[in-house]
Design a protein around this motif. Structure first.
Motif, PDB file in Angstrom:
ATOM      1  N   LYS A 189      -6.748  17.895 -10.479  1.00  0.00           N
ATOM      2  CA  LYS A 189      -5.849  17.208  -9.543  1.00  0.00           C
ATOM      3  C   LYS A 189      -6.537  16.805  -8.241  1.00  0.00           C
ATOM      4  CE  LYS A 189      -1.288  18.753 -11.071  1.00  0.00           C
ATOM      5  NZ  LYS A 189      -0.720  17.412 -11.278  1.00  0.00           N
ATOM      6  N   MET A 190      -7.566  17.558  -7.848  1.00  0.00           N
ATOM      7  CA  MET A 190      -8.228  17.265  -6.570  1.00  0.00           C
ATOM      8  C   MET A 190      -9.611  16.629  -6.758  1.00  0.00           C
ATOM      9  SD  MET A 190      -6.011  17.920  -4.268  1.00  0.00           S
ATOM     10  CE  MET A 190      -6.779  18.245  -2.668  1.00  0.00           C
ATOM     11  N   LYS A 191      -9.873  16.083  -7.948  1.00  0.00           N
ATOM     12  CA  LYS A 191     -11.172  15.415  -8.128  1.00  0.00           C
ATOM     13  C   LYS A 191     -11.136  14.042  -7.437  1.00  0.00           C
ATOM     14  CE  LYS A 191     -10.568  13.266 -12.708  1.00  0.00           C
ATOM     15  NZ  LYS A 191     -11.013  13.267 -14.110  1.00  0.00           N
ATOM     16  N   PRO A 192     -12.295  13.452  -7.196  1.00  0.00           N
ATOM     17  CA  PRO A 192     -12.301  12.152  -6.502  1.00  0.00           C
ATOM     18  C   PRO A 192     -11.551  11.087  -7.296  1.00  0.00           C
ATOM     19  CG  PRO A 192     -14.521  13.081  -6.626  1.00  0.00           C
ATOM     20  CD  PRO A 192     -13.645  13.935  -7.492  1.00  0.00           C
ATOM     21  N   ALA A 193     -10.937  10.163  -6.578  1.00  0.00           N
ATOM     22  CA  ALA A 193     -10.202   9.067  -7.219  1.00  0.00           C
ATOM     23  C   ALA A 193     -11.160   8.179  -8.006  1.00  0.00           C
ATOM     24  CB  ALA A 193      -9.471   8.251  -6.162  1.00  0.00           C
ATOM     25  N   HIS A 194     -10.637   7.590  -9.062  1.00  0.00           N
ATOM     26  CA  HIS A 194     -11.445   6.703  -9.901  1.00  0.00           C
ATOM     27  C   HIS A 194     -10.573   5.574 -10.412  1.00  0.00           C
ATOM     28  CE1 HIS A 194     -13.373   5.473 -13.774  1.00  0.00           C
ATOM     29  NE2 HIS A 194     -14.434   5.492 -13.001  1.00  0.00           N
ATOM     30  N   TYR A 195     -11.159   4.384 -10.467  1.00  0.00           N
ATOM     31  CA  TYR A 195     -10.381   3.209 -10.864  1.00  0.00           C
ATOM     32  C   TYR A 195     -11.137   2.448 -11.943  1.00  0.00           C
ATOM     33  CZ  TYR A 195      -8.974  -1.689 -10.463  1.00  0.00           C
ATOM     34  OH  TYR A 195      -8.596  -2.973 -10.727  1.00  0.00           O
ATOM     35  N   ARG A 196     -10.407   2.011 -12.951  1.00  0.00           N
ATOM     36  CA  ARG A 196     -11.042   1.193 -13.986  1.00  0.00           C
ATOM     37  C   ARG A 196     -10.173  -0.019 -14.302  1.00  0.00           C
ATOM     38  NH1 ARG A 196     -13.216   2.641 -20.019  1.00  0.00           N
ATOM     39  NH2 ARG A 196     -13.833   0.494 -20.482  1.00  0.00           N
ATOM     40  N   ASP A 197     -10.781  -1.179 -14.165  1.00  0.00           N
ATOM     41  CA  ASP A 197     -10.124  -2.440 -14.498  1.00  0.00           C
ATOM     42  C   ASP A 197     -10.502  -2.773 -15.941  1.00  0.00           C
ATOM     43  OD1 ASP A 197      -8.745  -4.808 -14.053  1.00  0.00           O
ATOM     44  OD2 ASP A 197     -10.549  -5.868 -13.405  1.00  0.00           O
ATOM     45  N   THR A 212      -7.148   6.789 -11.752  1.00  0.00           N
ATOM     46  CA  THR A 212      -7.059   8.238 -11.636  1.00  0.00           C
ATOM     47  C   THR A 212      -6.955   8.573 -10.158  1.00  0.00           C
ATOM     48  OG1 THR A 212      -8.446   8.418 -13.605  1.00  0.00           O
ATOM     49  CG2 THR A 212      -8.202  10.405 -12.261  1.00  0.00           C
ATOM     50  N   ALA A 213      -5.767   8.994  -9.735  1.00  0.00           N
ATOM     51  CA  ALA A 213      -5.568   9.238  -8.301  1.00  0.00           C
ATOM     52  C   ALA A 213      -6.381  10.444  -7.842  1.00  0.00           C
ATOM     53  CB  ALA A 213      -4.092   9.449  -8.004  1.00  0.00           C
ATOM     54  N   GLY A 214      -6.459  11.497  -8.691  1.00  0.00           N
ATOM     55  CA  GLY A 214      -7.155  12.708  -8.260  1.00  0.00           C
ATOM     56  C   GLY A 214      -6.613  13.165  -6.920  1.00  0.00           C
ATOM     57  N   ARG A 215      -7.524  13.506  -5.971  1.00  0.00           N
ATOM     58  CA  ARG A 215      -7.051  14.050  -4.689  1.00  0.00           C
ATOM     59  C   ARG A 215      -6.333  13.017  -3.822  1.00  0.00           C
ATOM     60  NH1 ARG A 215      -9.643  16.647  -0.689  1.00  0.00           N
ATOM     61  NH2 ARG A 215      -8.336  15.491   0.751  1.00  0.00           N
ATOM     62  N   PRO A 253       0.803  -1.233   0.000  1.00  0.00           N
ATOM     63  CA  PRO A 253       0.000   0.000   0.000  1.00  0.00           C
ATOM     64  C   PRO A 253       0.835   1.282   0.000  1.00  0.00           C
ATOM     65  CG  PRO A 253      -0.967  -1.602   1.465  1.00  0.00           C
ATOM     66  CD  PRO A 253       0.339  -2.191   0.992  1.00  0.00           C
ATOM     67  N   HIS A 254       0.494   2.181  -0.924  1.00  0.00           N
ATOM     68  CA  HIS A 254       1.189   3.466  -1.057  1.00  0.00           C
ATOM     69  C   HIS A 254       0.216   4.481  -1.645  1.00  0.00           C
ATOM     70  CE1 HIS A 254       1.696   1.385  -4.894  1.00  0.00           C
ATOM     71  NE2 HIS A 254       1.643   2.580  -5.442  1.00  0.00           N
ATOM     72  N   PRO A 255       0.472   5.771  -1.425  1.00  0.00           N
ATOM     73  CA  PRO A 255      -0.460   6.807  -1.889  1.00  0.00           C
ATOM     74  C   PRO A 255      -0.072   7.398  -3.243  1.00  0.00           C
ATOM     75  CG  PRO A 255       1.167   7.791  -0.445  1.00  0.00           C
ATOM     76  CD  PRO A 255       1.557   6.336  -0.606  1.00  0.00           C
ATOM     77  N   HIS A 256      -1.040   8.084  -3.870  1.00  0.00           N
ATOM     78  CA  HIS A 256      -0.785   8.941  -5.032  1.00  0.00           C
ATOM     79  C   HIS A 256      -1.721  10.138  -4.936  1.00  0.00           C
ATOM     80  CE1 HIS A 256       1.653   6.053  -7.276  1.00  0.00           C
ATOM     81  NE2 HIS A 256       0.739   5.118  -7.077  1.00  0.00           N
ATOM     82  N   ARG A 257      -1.289  11.264  -5.489  1.00  0.00           N
ATOM     83  CA  ARG A 257      -2.191  12.417  -5.670  1.00  0.00           C
ATOM     84  C   ARG A 257      -1.770  13.200  -6.912  1.00  0.00           C
ATOM     85  NH1 ARG A 257      -3.607  16.939  -1.081  1.00  0.00           N
ATOM     86  NH2 ARG A 257      -5.197  15.389  -0.523  1.00  0.00           N
ATOM     87  N   GLY A 258      -2.773  13.610  -7.714  1.00  0.00           N
ATOM     88  CA  GLY A 258      -2.533  14.607  -8.758  1.00  0.00           C
ATOM     89  C   GLY A 258      -2.340  14.107 -10.166  1.00  0.00           C
ATOM     90  N   PHE A 259      -2.437  12.783 -10.389  1.00  0.00           N
ATOM     91  CA  PHE A 259      -2.189  12.280 -11.752  1.00  0.00           C
ATOM     92  C   PHE A 259      -2.853  10.913 -11.927  1.00  0.00           C
ATOM     93  CE2 PHE A 259       1.086  10.861  -8.944  1.00  0.00           C
ATOM     94  CZ  PHE A 259       1.500   9.628  -9.383  1.00  0.00           C
ATOM     95  N   GLN A 319       7.008  17.560  -8.384  1.00  0.00           N
ATOM     96  CA  GLN A 319       6.818  16.158  -7.964  1.00  0.00           C
ATOM     97  C   GLN A 319       7.577  15.884  -6.676  1.00  0.00           C
ATOM     98  OE1 GLN A 319       7.901  13.160 -10.852  1.00  0.00           O
ATOM     99  NE2 GLN A 319       7.433  11.488  -9.442  1.00  0.00           N
ATOM    100  N   HIS A 320       6.907  15.166  -5.788  1.00  0.00           N
ATOM    101  CA  HIS A 320       7.594  14.625  -4.617  1.00  0.00           C
ATOM    102  C   HIS A 320       7.149  13.173  -4.515  1.00  0.00           C
ATOM    103  CE1 HIS A 320       9.382  14.453  -0.596  1.00  0.00           C
ATOM    104  NE2 HIS A 320       8.304  13.787  -0.232  1.00  0.00           N
ATOM    105  N   GLY A 321       7.991  12.259  -5.011  1.00  0.00           N
ATOM    106  CA  GLY A 321       7.635  10.840  -4.988  1.00  0.00           C
ATOM    107  C   GLY A 321       6.298  10.607  -5.662  1.00  0.00           C
ATOM    108  N   PRO A 322       5.311  10.081  -4.907  1.00  0.00           N
ATOM    109  CA  PRO A 322       4.029   9.700  -5.515  1.00  0.00           C
ATOM    110  C   PRO A 322       3.013  10.843  -5.595  1.00  0.00           C
ATOM    111  CG  PRO A 322       4.051   9.031  -3.231  1.00  0.00           C
ATOM    112  CD  PRO A 322       5.384   9.701  -3.478  1.00  0.00           C
ATOM    113  N   PHE A 323       3.448  12.082  -5.305  1.00  0.00           N
ATOM    114  CA  PHE A 323       2.559  13.242  -5.405  1.00  0.00           C
ATOM    115  C   PHE A 323       3.064  14.145  -6.531  1.00  0.00           C
ATOM    116  CE2 PHE A 323       2.791  12.540  -0.602  1.00  0.00           C
ATOM    117  CZ  PHE A 323       1.713  11.663  -0.578  1.00  0.00           C
ATOM    118  N   VAL A 324       2.165  14.523  -7.450  1.00  0.00           N
ATOM    119  CA  VAL A 324       2.557  15.417  -8.545  1.00  0.00           C
ATOM    120  C   VAL A 324       1.550  16.560  -8.606  1.00  0.00           C
ATOM    121  CG1 VAL A 324       3.055  15.631 -11.007  1.00  0.00           C
ATOM    122  CG2 VAL A 324       3.574  13.487  -9.823  1.00  0.00           C
ATOM    123  N   MET A 325       2.025  17.765  -8.241  1.00  0.00           N
ATOM    124  CA  MET A 325       1.146  18.921  -8.163  1.00  0.00           C
ATOM    125  C   MET A 325       1.746  20.071  -8.975  1.00  0.00           C
ATOM    126  SD  MET A 325      -1.224  17.535  -6.304  1.00  0.00           S
ATOM    127  CE  MET A 325      -2.294  18.899  -5.858  1.00  0.00           C
TER     128      MET A 325
END
Ligand code: FE2
Length: 285
Positions: free
Chosen positions: A128-136, A96-99, A58-64, A260-266
């Motif tokens: 960048k701050m929209k809700p996260a979305h996932y598609r398989d 889509t990581a979004g926020r 488990p790891h985070p993402h934001r912004g891309f 960019q800072h690791g898994p965050f891109v703003m």
């Protein structure tokens, strides 16, 4: 129609990510090695479980957006939204990581080949701050078409035209209008495609060597290298020494600052500090 030349070659470097997964990184190895809006491209390819078994806990993402495309092997995706998806050969996941998203991608095999790609695509400030979305995306959802002269293309995102026929991938309607295709050519085979003139584009060769560009100025791209294309409205690629396989990616550039800072891109340092703080305080997602 002007055929795009091969402008710059980004050689991939061996590195590791996650909990110790060996991979080759072309785009994203440095801030200069990006092709707006594409931030990073990793290829993982190994028959040795020591290279992949640790996976991506488990790891985070934001912004891309992160896009994983599998050629061989089996991984399981899980995220904080409760999504659970099997990544199987020929399938993809478009996240889509979004926020904010917290997810994991873990190998579901203890031996055999693991092979695929992870691509990072930036989001505009407004998204960048929209809700996260996932598609398989299951393997059978990705259309595959035979090419004139041999070979085939699979369309993951966007659309291509082959002999007047349009083939549309399952992913459409994103603001960067990405094209993501996987092409296999026989020895001497050729692939040409119209690309929107204002879009940035690159080719990643993953098997064999390619010649890219107009007939009078084709430049060579070796396997495991990314070739950034110059301006123009089409691209021509041919397999120069035996069969070849490559990815072709194109998208509308954002033209925004990238921090960019690791898994965050703003867009700014302040937004990165906010992301780090939100993650520490359990407020990322
Ligand atoms: Fe991730």
């Amino acid at each position: 129609m002007s055929s795009r030349r091969l402008q710059t070659i980004i050689r991939s470097v061996a590195t590791s990510d996650g909990a110790g997964v060996s991979l080759r990184r072309s785009l994203g190895q440095s801030p200069a090695a990006r092709v707006d809006p594409f931030l990073m491209l990793d290829e993982f390819f190994s028959d040795d479980p020591d290279d992949y078994i640790a996976g991506f806990p488990p790891h985070p993402h934001r912004g891309f957006e992160t896009v994983t495309y599998m050629l061989d092997g089996h991984m399981l995706h899980e995220d904080h939204l409760g999504n659970r998806g099997d990544l199987l050969p020929g399938g993809a996941q478009w996240m889509t990581a979004g926020r904010g998203i917290i997810h994991s991608e873990m190998p579901q095999q203890e031996s055999g080949r693991m092979r695929g790609f992870q691509l990072w695509i930036n989001l505009p400030a407004a998204e960048k701050m929209k809700p996260a979305h996932y598609r398989d995306i299951r393997p059978e959802e990705i259309p595959q078409t035979a090419l004139p002269g041999g070979g085939e293309a699979r369309v993951i995102a966007g659309r291509i035209a082959v002999e007047g026929r349009e083939i549309a991938g399952p992913v459409q309607g994103l603001c960067t209008e990405p094209l993501y295709i996987d092409v296999r050519l026989p020895s001497g085979g050729r692939f040409t495609q119209v690309l929107p003139a204002g879009h940035n584009a690159f080719v990643y060769a993953y098997e064999g060597s390619l010649g890219i560009g107009p007939a009078d100025d084709a430049r060579r791209l070796a396997a495991q290298d990314a070739g950034v294309l110059a301006a123009g409205d089409s691209v021509g690629v041919h397999a120069v020494d035996g069969p070849a396989r490559f990815l072709l990616l194109a998208a509308r550039p954002l033209g925004e600052p990238v921090v960019q800072h690791g898994p965050f891109v703003m867009n700014s340092r302040e937004e990165i500090e906010q992301a780090i703080s939100d993650y520490r305080l359990d407020r990322l997602v």
